[in-house]
Structure formats: C-alpha cells, structure tokens
Design an enzyme around this catalytic site. Structure first.
Site, PDB file in Angstrom:
ATOM      1  N   HIS A 125      41.966  43.094  34.836  1.00  0.00           N
ATOM      2  CA  HIS A 125      42.728  43.153  36.087  1.00  0.00           C
ATOM      3  C   HIS A 125      41.973  42.324  37.141  1.00  0.00           C
ATOM      4  O   HIS A 125      40.752  42.231  37.086  1.00  0.00           O
ATOM      5  CB  HIS A 125      42.787  44.628  36.505  1.00  0.00           C
ATOM      6  CG  HIS A 125      43.654  44.940  37.674  1.00  0.00           C
ATOM      7  ND1 HIS A 125      43.274  44.718  38.977  1.00  0.00           N
ATOM      8  CD2 HIS A 125      44.891  45.504  37.739  1.00  0.00           C
ATOM      9  CE1 HIS A 125      44.241  45.122  39.794  1.00  0.00           C
ATOM     10  NE2 HIS A 125      45.235  45.603  39.067  1.00  0.00           N
ATOM     11  N   ASP A 202      35.880  49.523  33.701  1.00  0.00           N
ATOM     12  CA  ASP A 202      37.030  49.755  34.573  1.00  0.00           C
ATOM     13  C   ASP A 202      37.908  50.766  33.847  1.00  0.00           C
ATOM     14  O   ASP A 202      38.616  50.422  32.900  1.00  0.00           O
ATOM     15  CB  ASP A 202      37.766  48.431  34.804  1.00  0.00           C
ATOM     16  CG  ASP A 202      39.101  48.620  35.531  1.00  0.00           C
ATOM     17  OD1 ASP A 202      39.495  49.781  35.781  1.00  0.00           O
ATOM     18  OD2 ASP A 202      39.741  47.601  35.837  1.00  0.00           O
ATOM     19  N   GLN A 205      42.817  52.642  33.723  1.00  0.00           N
ATOM     20  CA  GLN A 205      43.900  52.963  32.786  1.00  0.00           C
ATOM     21  C   GLN A 205      43.459  53.915  31.679  1.00  0.00           C
ATOM     22  O   GLN A 205      44.300  54.420  30.939  1.00  0.00           O
ATOM     23  CB  GLN A 205      44.459  51.676  32.148  1.00  0.00           C
ATOM     24  CG  GLN A 205      45.148  50.739  33.118  1.00  0.00           C
ATOM     25  CD  GLN A 205      46.443  51.283  33.694  1.00  0.00           C
ATOM     26  OE1 GLN A 205      47.010  52.266  33.198  1.00  0.00           O
ATOM     27  NE2 GLN A 205      46.918  50.667  34.754  1.00  0.00           N
ATOM     28  N   LYS A 228      46.372  57.196  39.702  1.00  0.00           N
ATOM     29  CA  LYS A 228      46.910  56.993  38.351  1.00  0.00           C
ATOM     30  C   LYS A 228      46.698  58.239  37.482  1.00  0.00           C
ATOM     31  O   LYS A 228      47.221  58.341  36.385  1.00  0.00           O
ATOM     32  CB  LYS A 228      46.241  55.783  37.691  1.00  0.00           C
ATOM     33  CG  LYS A 228      46.566  54.460  38.379  1.00  0.00           C
ATOM     34  CD  LYS A 228      45.948  53.307  37.641  1.00  0.00           C
ATOM     35  CE  LYS A 228      45.742  52.092  38.510  1.00  0.00           C
ATOM     36  NZ  LYS A 228      46.887  51.162  38.512  1.00  0.00           N
ATOM     37  N   CYS A 367      48.751  41.728  38.220  1.00  0.00           N
ATOM     38  CA  CYS A 367      47.360  41.449  38.632  1.00  0.00           C
ATOM     39  C   CYS A 367      46.509  40.963  37.469  1.00  0.00           C
ATOM     40  O   CYS A 367      45.317  41.307  37.380  1.00  0.00           O
ATOM     41  CB  CYS A 367      46.721  42.664  39.299  1.00  0.00           C
ATOM     42  SG  CYS A 367      47.564  43.189  40.785  1.00  0.00           S
TER      43      CYS A 367
END
Ligand code: PMP
Length: 411
Positions: A125, A202, A205, A228, A367
């Site tokens: 991302h 990261d 997700q 999220k 993104c």
C-alpha cells in the site's frame, strides 16, 4: 471449525437493519477499506461521551482517573491481541499510515545511512512505500523491491539476492489489500533477522482476519488501524519491541511526550508517552478495546473459516462470467479480498452500476499504483469481506454484475 451464526452477527451491526432508499438491502463488500461497527463499539464510544469524558493523563479528578484507567485497559487488550510482551510497547496513533510514518522516520530516520537498503515489494500500500521513499531521500538509503511471482506472491526464490547485509529494513504487508495474498511472515522474519535487519509488518489487512503474534513471528514493528477491525476511526496502533522503541525518535513533539522541558532543550518520557504527543483520540482509543474483545469473542478460527468459504464461493461465481480476470494467487494463498476486471467494462462503471443494486464495492488503484503498473491495468474492482457477509451478499453481487453486463451491452 465451529460455524458462526451470521444472522445473529448481522443483527449486532445496526447498519444492516436499514434498507436503502430504493428498498434494496445493503450489500457491503468494502470492509477492506473500512469495516462496519457493531452496536457494542458504538455504545462504548457513546458511553464515554455521555458519562465520564475528560482529557487523559492530566486530571486526578474522578473522570480523568477513569479515562486513564480505560485507556490503559485498552492498551492491555491490544497487547494481548498481538501477544506483545508489555503494554508500553503499544502506541496509540491515528492509524496505520501514521504508525508507518512513525516507524520510517523515527527508526529509519535515525539509523539509516547512505547505501543502506530498505526492502519493499510491489504489492505494498502507498502507506508502506511513500514514507520509506521519503526517508531514503533524506538519508541516502535505497528502496528496493523484492519481485513478485506471476501469480502475485513474493518471489521467495529470490530472497538471497535481495536480503543481504545491506538490507536494514524489510517492510511487508501481512495481507495484500488488492490481491489478497497472505505473506509468509515467519519465513520473512527469519531471513531479515539472519542479516541483522529490522522487520516491519503492515498488519492493516491481517489483524482483522487472522491471529497476529509479534513474539512467535519475531515482528520488530507492526502497524494497524482500528477502523478495519470493526473499531472506531481515527485510532491505530504502532507496536515496537521495547529495545527498538528506545532507539526510535518521536515524530511529534509537544505535551505529554516530554520528561523535562528547559528553555532551550527537552528530554523525552519513556514509551508509550514518548510517541503520544498531544491529546489522544481518547474516546476512540477506549472503544478500540471493545472492538478487540468483540473479535476475540467471535474467535479468529471461526471468522477465518467463514471468510474462506465466502471468498471461495465468490471466486467461483466471478470466474463464471466471461472476460473476468481475478488478480493474484490461487485461493489457498488468499485472504478475504478479490480484485478483478471484466473485459469491456470500466471498473468505475461497474462499481457505479453495482451501487444501483445496493452492492458496495471499491474501484480504482486502491492506493497501490506500483502494483497496478505491474498488473498492466490502471484500475480494478475490489470485493472484500467482513465477518458479517453471507451467501446472500454473493448472490446479490452476481445478480448486480449480470445487471451491469446487460446495461453495458456485454450480454
Ligand atoms: N496498509 C494497508 C495494507 C491498507 O489496506 C491500508 C488501508 N487501505 C493502509 C495501510 C492504510 O490504513 P489507514 O488509512 O487506516 O492509515
């Protein structure tokens, strides 16, 4: 695996009780961008505001003390969620983007030198690319990209070539927000640590879908967002192992993050305060605990099982349409995200036509421009699932796609 009662779960999310102005139900297939909120999270935010709101870490009066206690309880809930050693390693930020900037500038800005390498890859991302580009520009370090395989996984055969003693940082997403690819975190962790580099994940997700364990996987820094994870907006987490946090500079300076301020210089407080200058998003940080407890209560195994079956079913149904390309690896390497194009249909037109049927999907580059450059398309349609989605959602997606094809005169 244990089966989830999805009807009961949907009942916990007020948004699904409403129908749209045209009478159709909400088919929400954009949880990868941001998830809907259960009643308990909404209530948790309201309760703070209605009954004992005050600023944090300032007052000894009752409201202030209660807020402080609740913030620390939330920090502790997040510590447990990711299995960190100590809650002082859990920093409240505004989200993944802020956390990654704090890691890139705070650690990278202090330790990177000319010629050092930062290893990324094309599925990242922009939040895990642009801060590193900026730090590289300022320090003389170089950003490199580990190649992807043709089916959109990290090319592990080429790790030796790309992870060398020059590699100071490997920063990787736990799960691609476009391809759905789930990355092999333990193996990557081992490889970067073998050369003495720092491992950044990261987890924007991955935290909403799978167990994340910073100790078992030896993750040095980790970032994710509350919104999220069925939690509030405006709150995120930066995890850093305590010895690394000591060697990390703060990015924001001001109140609360100091130890002592003199006329011409200052010294910093210990973590987490050192990284939490100014007034926190107090209400959101407290309600994050409710979101964490909510997903823990449902259980990652059951959630994962449900999402895998939805993704498999949607994958199969999408493939039945002529001219559909689904990007990324085969289903066993994917999480709850499918991105696709349909021949003859611009992704934006598709998304707009689906919207007319109450089917909410995302289109665009999500993104991830370098990834779309690599795929050779400027835009894709993305379907992403949350724990509240069900088979009816997939049926409505398929019906809406048929409607769109008809409107676009594709069949
Ligand atoms: N990384 C990944 C993999 C993401 O999917 C997202 C959100 N789309 C982000 C980072 C950025 O998260 P936020 O906007 O909450 O900072």
């Amino acid at each position: 695996t244990q089966l989830l009662d999805i009807a009961a779960i949907r009942d916990q999310f007020p948004v699904f009780r409403e129908t749209l102005p045209n009478g159709s139900p909400v088919t929400f297939l954009d949880s990868g961008a941001s998830a809907q909120k259960p009643q308990c999270v909404i209530d948790a935010e309201r309760e703070v505001l209605e009954t004992h709101y005050a600023n944090a870490y300032r007052g000894v009066y009752q409201f202030g003390a209660q807020i402080d206690e609740e913030l620390e309880a939330s920090r502790e809930a997040v510590r447990r969620l990711i299995n960190a050693d100590d809650s002082s390693e859990i920093i409240f930020t505004s989200g993944t983007t802020m956390s990654l900037n704090m890691i890139a500038f705070g650690w990278g800005g202090r330790h990177l030198k000319a010629g050092d390498e930062i290893l990324l890859n094309h599925m990242e991302h922009h939040a895990n690319i642009v801060p590193w580009q900026q730090v590289a520009e300022r320090t003389g370090a170089v950003v490199r990209y580990l190649p992807l395989t043709a089916d959109g996984r990290l090319d592990l055969q080429r790790l030796d070539e790309f992870i060398t003693p020059k590699t100071k940082i490997l920063s990787v997403t736990g799960m691609s927000n476009v391809l759905g690819t789930i990355n092999p975190i333990p193996e990557l962790s081992k490889r970067i640590h073998d050369v003495g580099g720092v491992f950044v994940v990261d987890a924007a997700q991955s935290v909403p879908h799978q167990v994340v364990d910073v100790i078992a996987d030896q993750i040095d820094f980790l970032a994710f967002s509350g919104h999220k994870l069925y939690g509030p907006t405006g709150i995120g987490i930066m995890y850093g192992r305590s010895d690394l946090l000591e060697q990390t500079d703060p990015l924001l300076f001001g109140g609360h993050m100091i130890d002592r301020v003199y006329e011409d210089h200052s010294s910093w407080a210990e973590a987490p305060a050192k990284f939490e200058a100014g007034t926190l998003p107090i209400v959101q940080a407290i309600a994050l605990k409710t979101a964490v407890e909510y997903v823990e209560g449902i259980g990652f195994e059951a959630m994962h099982g449900h999402e895998v079956s939805l993704t498999q079913s949607a994958h199969q149904r999408l493939m039945e349409f002529p001219g559909v390309t689904i990007y990324g690896p085969s289903i066993e390497h994917k999480g709850a995200i499918l991105s696709f194009t349909m021949e003859g249909a611009h992704p934006e037109d598709l998304a707009q036509l689906l919207d007319r049927k109450g089917v909410f999907v995302r289109h665009g580059h999500h993104c991830t421009m370098p990834l779309h450059d690599l795929l050779g398309v400027s835009s894709t349609v993305r379907v992403s699932f949350g724990l509240y989605n069900n088979q009816d959602d997939i049926d409505r997606l398929v019906d809406a796609l048929q409607f769109a094809r008809h409107r676009l005169r594709l069949g």
